[in-house]
Write a protein that holds these residues in place. Structure first.
Motif, mmCIF file in Angstrom:
data_model
loop_
_atom_site.group_PDB
_atom_site.id
_atom_site.type_symbol
_atom_site.label_atom_id
_atom_site.label_comp_id
_atom_site.label_asym_id
_atom_site.label_seq_id
_atom_site.Cartn_x
_atom_site.Cartn_y
_atom_site.Cartn_z
ATOM 1 N N LYS A 183 0.836 -1.195 0.000
ATOM 2 C CA LYS A 183 0.000 0.000 0.000
ATOM 3 C C LYS A 183 0.875 1.250 0.000
ATOM 4 O O LYS A 183 1.975 1.250 0.550
ATOM 5 N N THR A 184 0.358 2.292 -0.632
ATOM 6 C CA THR A 184 1.004 3.596 -0.502
ATOM 7 C C THR A 184 0.599 4.174 0.846
ATOM 8 O O THR A 184 -0.590 4.242 1.167
ATOM 9 N N ASP A 230 -2.083 7.404 1.181
ATOM 10 C CA ASP A 230 -3.541 7.277 1.002
ATOM 11 C C ASP A 230 -4.072 5.876 1.300
ATOM 12 O O ASP A 230 -5.279 5.639 1.227
ATOM 13 N N LYS A 235 -3.872 3.147 -0.402
ATOM 14 C CA LYS A 235 -4.383 2.403 -1.549
ATOM 15 C C LYS A 235 -3.384 1.316 -1.960
ATOM 16 O O LYS A 235 -2.193 1.413 -1.701
ATOM 17 N N TYR A 236 -3.897 0.286 -2.630
ATOM 18 C CA TYR A 236 -3.074 -0.849 -3.021
ATOM 19 C C TYR A 236 -2.293 -0.551 -4.304
ATOM 20 O O TYR A 236 -2.865 -0.079 -5.296
ATOM 21 N N SER A 277 -0.699 -1.292 -7.765
ATOM 22 C CA SER A 277 -1.016 -2.243 -8.833
ATOM 23 C C SER A 277 -0.042 -2.171 -10.009
ATOM 24 O O SER A 277 0.028 -3.104 -10.805
ATOM 25 N N GLU A 325 0.607 3.411 -9.947
ATOM 26 C CA GLU A 325 -0.800 3.121 -10.154
ATOM 27 C C GLU A 325 -1.347 2.384 -8.932
ATOM 28 O O GLU A 325 -0.709 1.452 -8.420
ATOM 29 N N THR A 326 -2.522 2.787 -8.456
ATOM 30 C CA THR A 326 -3.086 2.194 -7.253
ATOM 31 C C THR A 326 -4.534 1.784 -7.457
ATOM 32 O O THR A 326 -5.170 2.149 -8.448
ATOM 33 N N SER A 327 -5.040 1.028 -6.498
ATOM 34 C CA SER A 327 -6.421 0.551 -6.542
ATOM 35 C C SER A 327 -7.038 0.669 -5.153
ATOM 36 O O SER A 327 -6.355 0.488 -4.135
ATOM 37 N N ASP A 328 -8.346 0.955 -5.117
ATOM 38 C CA ASP A 328 -9.055 1.002 -3.837
ATOM 39 C C ASP A 328 -9.311 -0.392 -3.284
ATOM 40 O O ASP A 328 -9.493 -0.570 -2.076
ATOM 41 N N THR A 329 -9.343 -1.389 -4.166
ATOM 42 C CA THR A 329 -9.581 -2.767 -3.732
ATOM 43 C C THR A 329 -8.255 -3.519 -3.650
ATOM 44 O O THR A 329 -7.263 -3.142 -4.284
ATOM 45 N N LYS A 330 -8.231 -4.581 -2.902
ATOM 46 C CA LYS A 330 -7.000 -5.314 -2.636
ATOM 47 C C LYS A 330 -6.359 -5.843 -3.914
ATOM 48 O O LYS A 330 -7.035 -6.384 -4.791
#
Length: 434
Positions: free
Chosen positions: A167-168, A171, A173-174, A176, A190-195
Motif C-alpha cells: 500500500k502507498t 492514502d 491504496k493498493y 497495482s 498506479e493504485t487501486s481502492d480494492t485489494k
C-alpha cells in the motif's frame, strides 16, 4: 552482499530509408533510428545473491523500450535484437527535442508476479532521457536509471500461504503498477481502492517482487507483518526504498527461543526456508531411540520440542555434502556452508545458512570429546527407523565423523546411518514441535 548492478549495451547506428512529401518546401523527416541504452553504473546498486550465484539486470533479446519526446503524443517501440535496440517507425524530429525512454514499457503491471528473477527482469522499471536535445538523426543515447526496488520475500514455514500486498502509506491504496510520466524521467505509481496481490504462493521458499521505490509504502503478508531480521517490518521510512536495491523480508522469525519442560529457555535457529527450527544445544544426556522418539508431554523436553526425521535434516538444500578431490566431505552449493572449528577445547561443526534471510544464522554441533582425540563422532538420533523386516529394531542416525589426518581434521562420513540398534544411546538435538 552488496555489489554493483551494471549492464551496458552499445548499440550501433543505423539509418533506414528516408521518405518525404511531394511538397519539397517541407523539411525532410527520416524514419528509423537506433538507441544506445546505458543502465546507470553506480555503487548504490546491489546484486541479488541467489545461492551459488548472483543476479544482475541485463537486457535480453526481444526486450522493448518505449521512447517519446515533447513533439509527439505517443511512444515509439525500440526492440532489442541481441546486439542493438532499433525502431523502423521512429521519426526524427525537425527540431531538437529531449527524448525519454522507458523500460519495459510505458505501463508496468505489478499484479500477480511469479516470484522469479526472470519476472523481476521483465518488470524492473527503468527510465532516462537524452543528455541534450537532438533530432535523433545520429541515433539516441540514454542513461537509464532504476525506478523500482526488489523485495526478496522468504517464506519460512512449510506449507504456509503467502499473499503479498503493498500500500502507498499516504492514502492507503493498493499498489497495482507503474505508468510512465510523459516527458519526464520517471513513473507514477498506479493504485487501486480494492485489494491487489503482488504475489500469491503456497509453501516455503524465496520469492522476488518488484515494488515502487522512493515513496513511503507498507508491505504485508495477508493481514500479517513481515520481518526484517528479527524485527517486524510493515512500513518504510518517508523516502521509501532506494531504487535499484533489494531488501530481504521474511514471513516469520528465523531465530528465537522457547521453553522446555525442565524450566529452561532454549534458543533455536532455522537454516533454510521451510526447515526445522533447531535447538542451539543438545539434550544433556545421550538416550535410546525409543526415548528420543517420544512425543508430547512424554518427550524429554516436553511438548514444545521433538526429534526430527532424517528427511527433515539431510538431503538436497538441507544439511548436505559432496566429495572434494581427495574424497573428504565439503560444502555443496545450495545447502548450509559448514566448517570444523575448535571451541573451548572441543571440536565443533558449524553450519551457516546460505539462502537470503539466513546468511547470519549458524548452528553448532558438538560431541564434547576433547580436541586431542583423533576422531570425533557427531551422532544424533532422528525419529526415522530403518524399514526392513530383518532389521526392524534399527533406528536412523544423522552421522558425521571427523578424523585427525596430518594434524588437520577432515570429515570422512556425513549423512544417514540406518543400521543402528534402537537401544543404543546417542546424542539428541531437538527441533521445535511446531
Amino acid at each position: 552482499m552488496k555489489k554493483i548492478l551494471y549492464s551496458v549495451f552499445m548499440l550501433a547506428t543505423m539509418v533506414l530509408a528516408a521518405c518525404s512529401s511531394d511538397d519539397t518546401t517541407e523539411p525532410v523527416v527520416k524514419r528509423g533510428m537506433v538507441l544506445k541504452a546505458n543502465v546507470e553504473d553506480t555503487d548504490t546498486r546491489a546484486t541479488i545473491d541467489t545461492v551459488g550465484g548472483t543476479w544482475r539486470f541485463a537486457f535480453a533479446m526481444g526486450d522493448e523500450v518505449k521512447v517519446g519526446n515533447n513533439q509527439v503524443e505517443g511512444y515509439y517501440t525500440f526492440k532489442n535484437n541481441g546486439t542493438e535496440f532499433s525502431s523502423a517507425d521512429a521519426l526524427q524530429t525537425t527540431k531538437d527535442a529531449t527524448w525519454y525512454a522507458y523500460f519495459p514499457g510505458e505501463t508496468i503491471d505489478l499484479r500477480n508476479q511469479s516470484g522469479t528473477l526472470a519476472d523481476v527482469a521483465n518488470k524492473y522499471a527503468l527510465a532516462g532521457a537524452t543528455a541534450s536535445a537532438t533530432t535523433g538523426s545520429d541515433g539516441l543515447t540514454v542513461t537509464m536509471k532504476a525506478k523500482a526496488a526488489v523485495l526478496c520475500i522468504v517464506g519460512v514455514n512449510k506449507d504456509e500461504k503467502l499473499d503479498i500486498s503493498v500500500k502507498t502509506a499516504d492514502d492507503g491504496k493498493y499498489v497495482s503498477g507503474f505508468k510512465a510520466v510523459k516527458n519526464s524521467e520517471g513513473f507514477s505509481v498506479e493504485t487501486s481502492d480494492t485489494k491487489v496481490s503482488l504475489l500469491s504462493k503456497q509453501g516455503a521458499g524465496v520469492y522476488y517482487v518488484v515494488v515502487p521505490a522512493g515513496v513511503k509504502i507498507s508491505v504485508s503478508n495477508g493481514d500479517k507483518s513481515l520481518y526484517s531480521g528479527d524485527k517486524p517490518m510493515s512500513t518504510t521510512k518517508a523516502d521509501g526504498l532506494k531504487a535499484g536495491k533489494y531488501y530481504t523480508l521474511t514471513t516469520g522469525m528465523t531465530k528465537g527461543s522457547a521453553k522446555n519442560s525442565l524450566g529452561e529457555t532454549i534458543d533455536w535457529v532455522q537454516l533454510w526456508a521451510g526447515g526445522p527450527k533447531f535447538a542451539v544445544k543438545n539434550v544433556k544426556e545421550e538416550m535410546t531411540w525409543y526415548d528420543a522418539t517420544k512425543t508430547g508431554d512424554q518427550y524429554v523436553w516436553g511438548a514444545n520440542w521433538r526429534t526430527p526425521t532424517i528427511d527433515e535434516v539431510y538431503g538436497e538444500g538441507k544439511l548436505n555434502w559432496e566429495q572434494d578431490e581427495i574424497g573428504f566431505a565439503k560444502p555443496v552449493a545450495g545447502s548450509p556452508y559448514f566448517e570444523i572449528k575448535e571451541q573451548g577445547g572441543y571440536l565443533t561443526l558449524v553450519f551457516t545458512g546460505v539462502q537470503p534471510g539466513y546468511t547470519k544464522n549458524t548452528l553448532t554441533l558438538y560431541d564434547k570429546v576433547n580436541i586431542k582425540e583423533q576422531n570425533h563422532n557427531f551422532d544424533y538420533w532422528t525419529a526415522s527407523e530403518h524399514i526392513n523386516e530383518q532389521k526392524e529394531d534399527r533406528g536412523v542416525l544423522f552421522n558425521i565423523v571427523a578424523y585427525d589426518i596430518n594434524n588437520e581434521f577432515k570429515i570422512t562420513t556425513f549423512g544417514k546411518n540406518s543400521a543402528i540398534y534402537k537401544d543404543k544411546k546417542y546424542l539428541v538435538r531437538p527441533v521445535l514441535a511446531k
